[in-house]
Design an enzyme around this catalytic site. Structure first.
Site, PDB file in Angstrom:
ATOM      1  N   SER A 168       0.855  -1.183   0.000  1.00 11.68           N
ATOM      2  CA  SER A 168       0.000   0.000   0.000  1.00 11.68           C
ATOM      3  C   SER A 168       0.892   1.236   0.000  1.00 11.68           C
ATOM      4  CB  SER A 168      -0.868  -0.009   1.262  1.00 11.68           C
ATOM      5  OG  SER A 168      -1.482   1.235   1.496  1.00 11.68           O
ATOM      6  N   TYR A 181      -2.098  -1.238  10.576  1.00 10.44           N
ATOM      7  CA  TYR A 181      -2.049  -1.412   9.123  1.00 10.44           C
ATOM      8  C   TYR A 181      -0.697  -0.949   8.577  1.00 10.44           C
ATOM      9  CZ  TYR A 181      -3.852  -1.222   4.295  1.00 10.44           C
ATOM     10  OH  TYR A 181      -4.064  -1.408   2.945  1.00 10.44           O
TER      11      TYR A 181
END
Length: 287
Positions: A168, A181
């Site tokens: 990401s 995350y």
């Protein structure tokens, strides 16, 4: 436009969405294992690889979602096949079992670790049980998956294959309220490089990093971020999510899936330990 008028539904998949590549390994004899295959990017990647003629083993804890993915593959009348394999990625035994199931379907050459989750909270308020679950799914499971899959890839006639990890923009930088995350995505960079270091050139490791993708997970994240910051969902999209981007729209799951199709192909033989960064300009531009 008000929040009530926002269309936050994930786009429907269509056959014309997917990149098609002529590749010597893209056939029904080759198996690709895809985690998170019941929805979102995982589902789109499973369909994309089946579209390219591969046998795809889809792993997910959501059996109904896997059945829906199988229905889509059937409706598209593709050359490849999809095999649903319900899997709890937090269970080492399940991870080992799904790898063995994939190897039973043919030559296991490709693994796409895509399954993920999100929880929005600051570090002091972050529940440790959520931290453990998130990192188990997004970092520990890919490590275990790689350990179980690498011997099978090496046992093919030429040892050619790849393990791809979903990263990401949050594997490149940090924003607030997503600490677990961000931790997992930075860790996946290290795992990707470690796979490449041990792969001896033919077994590659690479990651895929994108910005915001319109998936069911993202819809939930928009609502959670709005609540956490006390702003509207529109402000979350326009200011928080797309504010730094140069491309002012979210990616679709199919667009991300096509990066895995390219990354697994022989056209990407020099993509090893690296990251496919398609982020609309988040990471390398600023105002």
């Amino acid at each position: 436009m008000t929040d009530d008028e926002l269309d936050l539904s994930a786009p429907e998949l269509a056959p014309e969405d997917f990149l098609r590549i002529e590749d010597p390994y893209y056939s029904s004899d080759t198996v690709a294992l895809v985690t998170g295959a019941a929805s979102g990017i995982g589902r789109a990647t499973a369909v994309a690889l089946a579209t390219n003629g591969l046998t795809v083993v889809g792993a997910d804890i959501d059996e109904d979602g896997l059945a829906e993915t199988a229905d889509i593959v059937g409706e598209f009348d593709v050359d490849g096949t999809f095999v649903s394999t319900p899997t709890d990625l937090t269970d080492d035994g399940d991870v080992e079992a799904v790898v063995e199931a994939a190897a039973d379907e043919g030559e296991l050459r490709f693994v796409a670790n895509i399954a993920g989750m999100q929880h929005i909270a600051s570090i002091p308020e972050f529940p440790m049980e959520k931290y453990d679950l998130l990192t188990d799914i997004m970092l520990r499971s890919p490590f275990k998956m790689a350990g179980a899959a690498m011997p099978h890839i090496r046992e093919t006639d030429d040892g050619v294959g790849a393990i791809a990890n979903m990263s990401s923009v949050h594997g490149h930088y940090a924003t607030k309220d997503k600490p677990a995350y961000i931790t997992a995505k930075h860790g996946i960079t290290g795992l990707t490089r470690a796979i490449a270091a041990e792969g001896e050139g033919t077994l590659r490791g690479f990651s895929v990093s994108v910005g915001y993708v319109l998936t069911p997970l993202m819809v939930d994240q928009i609502e959670d971020t709005a609540d956490e910051r006390g702003i509207s969902k529109r402000e979350v999209i326009e200011d928080v999510m797309l504010g730094q981007a140069r491309t002012k729209e979210m990616m679709t799951p199919a667009e991300v899936a096509n990066l895995f199709v390219f990354g697994f192909s022989t056209h990407a033989s020099h993509l090893n330990g690296g990251d496919l960064l398609f982020d609309g300009g988040y990471t390398h531009t600023y105002e």
